[in-house]
Structure formats: structure tokens, C-alpha cells
Design a protein around this motif. Sequence first.
Motif, PDB file in Angstrom:
ATOM      1  N   LEU A  62      71.372  -7.447  26.390  1.00  0.00           N
ATOM      2  CA  LEU A  62      72.401  -8.486  26.277  1.00  0.00           C
ATOM      3  C   LEU A  62      73.684  -8.071  27.015  1.00  0.00           C
ATOM      4  CD1 LEU A  62      71.913  -9.322  22.489  1.00  0.00           C
ATOM      5  CD2 LEU A  62      71.231 -10.736  24.429  1.00  0.00           C
ATOM      6  N   ARG A  63      73.705  -6.854  27.535  1.00  0.00           N
ATOM      7  CA  ARG A  63      74.922  -6.332  28.170  1.00  0.00           C
ATOM      8  C   ARG A  63      75.189  -7.067  29.491  1.00  0.00           C
ATOM      9  NH1 ARG A  63      76.996  -1.781  30.936  1.00  0.00           N
ATOM     10  NH2 ARG A  63      75.007  -1.283  31.921  1.00  0.00           N
ATOM     11  N   LYS A  64      76.458  -7.416  29.688  1.00  0.00           N
ATOM     12  CA  LYS A  64      76.812  -8.212  30.868  1.00  0.00           C
ATOM     13  C   LYS A  64      76.424  -7.503  32.169  1.00  0.00           C
ATOM     14  CE  LYS A  64      80.774 -10.368  30.421  1.00  0.00           C
ATOM     15  NZ  LYS A  64      82.266 -10.384  30.497  1.00  0.00           N
ATOM     16  N   HIS A  65      76.704  -6.202  32.243  1.00  0.00           N
ATOM     17  CA  HIS A  65      76.417  -5.468  33.481  1.00  0.00           C
ATOM     18  C   HIS A  65      75.158  -4.604  33.336  1.00  0.00           C
ATOM     19  CE1 HIS A  65      80.143  -6.965  35.032  1.00  0.00           C
ATOM     20  NE2 HIS A  65      80.792  -6.485  33.977  1.00  0.00           N
ATOM     21  N   SER A  66      74.164  -5.185  32.699  1.00  0.00           N
ATOM     22  CA  SER A  66      72.926  -4.444  32.375  1.00  0.00           C
ATOM     23  C   SER A  66      72.239  -3.849  33.612  1.00  0.00           C
ATOM     24  CB  SER A  66      71.957  -5.403  31.679  1.00  0.00           C
ATOM     25  OG  SER A  66      70.647  -4.903  31.720  1.00  0.00           O
ATOM     26  N   ILE A  97      63.385 -15.855  35.803  1.00  0.00           N
ATOM     27  CA  ILE A  97      64.072 -14.772  35.093  1.00  0.00           C
ATOM     28  C   ILE A  97      64.616 -15.308  33.774  1.00  0.00           C
ATOM     29  CG2 ILE A  97      65.946 -13.059  35.179  1.00  0.00           C
ATOM     30  CD1 ILE A  97      65.515 -12.827  38.153  1.00  0.00           C
ATOM     31  N   LEU A  98      64.125 -14.741  32.690  1.00  0.00           N
ATOM     32  CA  LEU A  98      64.551 -15.167  31.345  1.00  0.00           C
ATOM     33  C   LEU A  98      65.887 -14.500  31.047  1.00  0.00           C
ATOM     34  CD1 LEU A  98      63.322 -16.858  29.034  1.00  0.00           C
ATOM     35  CD2 LEU A  98      62.367 -14.752  28.113  1.00  0.00           C
ATOM     36  N   SER A  99      66.914 -15.305  31.057  1.00  0.00           N
ATOM     37  CA  SER A  99      68.251 -14.726  30.990  1.00  0.00           C
ATOM     38  C   SER A  99      68.869 -14.901  29.600  1.00  0.00           C
ATOM     39  CB  SER A  99      69.109 -15.432  32.045  1.00  0.00           C
ATOM     40  OG  SER A  99      70.332 -14.805  32.137  1.00  0.00           O
ATOM     41  N   ALA A 100      69.578 -13.871  29.166  1.00  0.00           N
ATOM     42  CA  ALA A 100      70.133 -13.862  27.808  1.00  0.00           C
ATOM     43  C   ALA A 100      71.088 -15.029  27.563  1.00  0.00           C
ATOM     44  CB  ALA A 100      70.853 -12.548  27.563  1.00  0.00           C
ATOM     45  N   ASP A 101      71.748 -15.517  28.615  1.00  0.00           N
ATOM     46  CA  ASP A 101      72.709 -16.599  28.361  1.00  0.00           C
ATOM     47  C   ASP A 101      72.043 -17.970  28.257  1.00  0.00           C
ATOM     48  OD1 ASP A 101      72.175 -16.903  31.038  1.00  0.00           O
ATOM     49  OD2 ASP A 101      74.044 -15.903  31.664  1.00  0.00           O
ATOM     50  N   GLU A 102      70.713 -18.018  28.387  1.00  0.00           N
ATOM     51  CA  GLU A 102      70.018 -19.311  28.293  1.00  0.00           C
ATOM     52  C   GLU A 102      69.628 -19.669  26.866  1.00  0.00           C
ATOM     53  OE1 GLU A 102      66.970 -20.108  31.463  1.00  0.00           O
ATOM     54  OE2 GLU A 102      67.201 -17.955  31.632  1.00  0.00           O
ATOM     55  N   PHE A 103      69.517 -18.659  26.013  1.00  0.00           N
ATOM     56  CA  PHE A 103      69.106 -18.958  24.636  1.00  0.00           C
ATOM     57  C   PHE A 103      69.713 -17.951  23.669  1.00  0.00           C
ATOM     58  CE2 PHE A 103      66.056 -16.068  26.410  1.00  0.00           C
ATOM     59  CZ  PHE A 103      65.701 -15.228  25.374  1.00  0.00           C
ATOM     60  N   GLY A 125      61.999  -5.423  31.525  1.00  0.00           N
ATOM     61  CA  GLY A 125      62.934  -4.314  31.731  1.00  0.00           C
ATOM     62  C   GLY A 125      63.707  -4.112  30.443  1.00  0.00           C
ATOM     63  N   SER A 126      63.359  -3.065  29.701  1.00  0.00           N
ATOM     64  CA  SER A 126      64.026  -2.870  28.400  1.00  0.00           C
ATOM     65  C   SER A 126      64.883  -1.617  28.395  1.00  0.00           C
ATOM     66  CB  SER A 126      62.997  -2.765  27.275  1.00  0.00           C
ATOM     67  OG  SER A 126      63.672  -2.539  26.041  1.00  0.00           O
ATOM     68  N   PRO A 127      66.082  -1.724  27.836  1.00  0.00           N
ATOM     69  CA  PRO A 127      66.851  -0.506  27.571  1.00  0.00           C
ATOM     70  C   PRO A 127      66.105   0.323  26.529  1.00  0.00           C
ATOM     71  CG  PRO A 127      68.157  -2.479  27.103  1.00  0.00           C
ATOM     72  CD  PRO A 127      66.752  -2.920  27.324  1.00  0.00           C
ATOM     73  N   GLU A 128      66.424   1.596  26.473  1.00  0.00           N
ATOM     74  CA  GLU A 128      65.883   2.445  25.400  1.00  0.00           C
ATOM     75  C   GLU A 128      67.018   2.705  24.423  1.00  0.00           C
ATOM     76  OE1 GLU A 128      63.092   6.110  25.688  1.00  0.00           O
ATOM     77  OE2 GLU A 128      65.120   6.903  25.814  1.00  0.00           O
ATOM     78  N   VAL A 172      62.417   0.236  22.008  1.00  0.00           N
ATOM     79  CA  VAL A 172      62.842  -0.917  22.815  1.00  0.00           C
ATOM     80  C   VAL A 172      64.080  -1.554  22.198  1.00  0.00           C
ATOM     81  CG1 VAL A 172      60.517  -1.465  23.647  1.00  0.00           C
ATOM     82  CG2 VAL A 172      61.359  -2.553  21.548  1.00  0.00           C
ATOM     83  N   SER A 173      64.702  -2.439  22.943  1.00  0.00           N
ATOM     84  CA  SER A 173      65.892  -3.113  22.411  1.00  0.00           C
ATOM     85  C   SER A 173      65.480  -4.074  21.290  1.00  0.00           C
ATOM     86  CB  SER A 173      66.609  -3.890  23.520  1.00  0.00           C
ATOM     87  OG  SER A 173      65.832  -4.990  23.924  1.00  0.00           O
ATOM     88  N   PRO A 174      66.322  -4.202  20.281  1.00  0.00           N
ATOM     89  CA  PRO A 174      66.016  -5.175  19.215  1.00  0.00           C
ATOM     90  C   PRO A 174      65.946  -6.603  19.755  1.00  0.00           C
ATOM     91  CG  PRO A 174      68.203  -4.186  18.915  1.00  0.00           C
ATOM     92  CD  PRO A 174      67.542  -3.453  20.039  1.00  0.00           C
ATOM     93  N   TYR A 175      66.668  -6.861  20.823  1.00  0.00           N
ATOM     94  CA  TYR A 175      66.651  -8.192  21.445  1.00  0.00           C
ATOM     95  C   TYR A 175      65.250  -8.507  21.980  1.00  0.00           C
ATOM     96  CZ  TYR A 175      67.589 -11.385  25.407  1.00  0.00           C
ATOM     97  OH  TYR A 175      67.553 -12.389  26.330  1.00  0.00           O
TER      98      TYR A 175
END
Length: 191
Positions: A11-15, A36-42, A77-80, A85-88
Motif C-alpha cells: 500500500l506504500r506510495k513509493h513501493s 495492474i491491480l492497483s491499491a488505489d482502485e479498491f 510482487g509482495s513486500p516481506e 507476505v503483506s497482510p494486504y
Amino acid sequence: MMNILLFPASLRKHSYNRLLLNYLAELLGEEYKIDILSADEFTLPLFNQDLECDEEIIAEVAAVYHRFNLADGLIIGSPEYNGHVSPYLKNTLDWVSRLQRIRNPVFPANPFFNKPVLLASATTGWTGGLLGLQDARSIFGYLGCLVMPGQLCISNAENVFTGNGICFDPDYANYIESIVGQFRNLVQKHK
Ligand SMILES: Cc1cc2nc3c(=O)[nH]c(=O)nc-3n(C[C@H](O)[C@H](O)[C@H](O)COP(=O)(O)O)c2cc1C
């Protein structure tokens, strides 16, 4: 034309993971339809079974479900976070996985079944998300995906994705190209 869904699970802006997936989308080439499934879409709330009767939320889940369902292959692409994995990412998958169960026959298909998945992670740590991707491998395998054996771990991401552009070690850049090639072949085979 084959349809590839890329999901930057931060969810980070500059991910860094988003930048990594943008890079992979370009490598895939023009013969693929890129989504691209983007966090700001949902904005799905934290999963709660009590919310499964909320039609507004279910409509939003359905929109995401269709994107997964339409895809011939997935790139995640998941952060660790603390070795996982990310909870998101987990939250989104939990919601999407419920539709087949709670709204069948409207949503009859498991949108993950037999779907090739390429896992990737960019982290500021030195392991590049290796542990988190083990977690992702288990989750996507459970959902029914065909998880590619090869994966991408980008360590010290802040030195790769800089204000001056993207700078991979040349050997690793070649490795990324070969993994993307393997992903293309797998998607082609399962289309
Ligand atoms: C709660 C938390 C836990 C983290 N755990 C790890 C970790 O286990 N391994 C690692 O390499 N980096 C870890 N990091 C650092 C992330 O790799 C870094 O924040 C990265 O930029 C996140 O990805 P993003 O840029 O796509 O948001 C952690 C960061 C946070 C906020």
C-alpha cells in the motif's frame, strides 16, 4: 492476446514492489495485455465473515475476482513483513477466494485454479524476501495455482530503484529475463 494480471501487494506510495512489477510488465512485451491491480482502485476492509452479507463490499470483491478470473497468468510482487507476505496480499486473496463459496452459482469458478504464478519480492533487507515468498508459495499453492519454481528476490531495493532509475546487477538482469521467459512459456502452455 494473453492477459497477465500483476499485483503489487504494497500500500506504500513509493513501493519498490510496484516499481519491480512495472519493470516486469515492460519486459513481458506488447503481445500481452497487462492489467495492474492497483491499491488505489479498491479498499477492501480487513476480512470479516460477518461482512460477507454487505453488498457494497461484495460488489468490490467481485470486481477484483473478475480481474483474477480473466487472467491467463499472475505476477505477484509482495513486500516481506517479518518473514511473511503483506497482510494486504493475504486479505485480498481471502476476500476473492470466498466468492465461489458464498455466491455460487453466480461466481462458479475458482479464479486461481491452474493459473501460472510468478512470485517476486523487493525488500530493503539482504534476503530479498526469500522467506516471504515461501509463505506466498504456500498460499498460492493452496489456492490451486501453478506456482513457478523460479522466483525473483530483490535485496537492498533502495539501491536498485533509485532516483536515477533502475539499476540491477547485469547478471541479475539476465536472470530476471530468463525467469520472465519461463513464465511466458508456462502461460502459453496452460492457455
Ligand atoms: C512491519 C515491517 C516488517 C518488515 N519485515 C521485513 C523482513 O522480514 N524482511 C525484509 O527484508 N524487510 C522487511 N521490512 C522492510 C521492507 O522490505 C521495506 O519496508 C520495503 O520497502 C517494503 O516494500 P514496498 O517498498 O513495496 O512497500 C519490513 C518492513 C516493515 C514495515
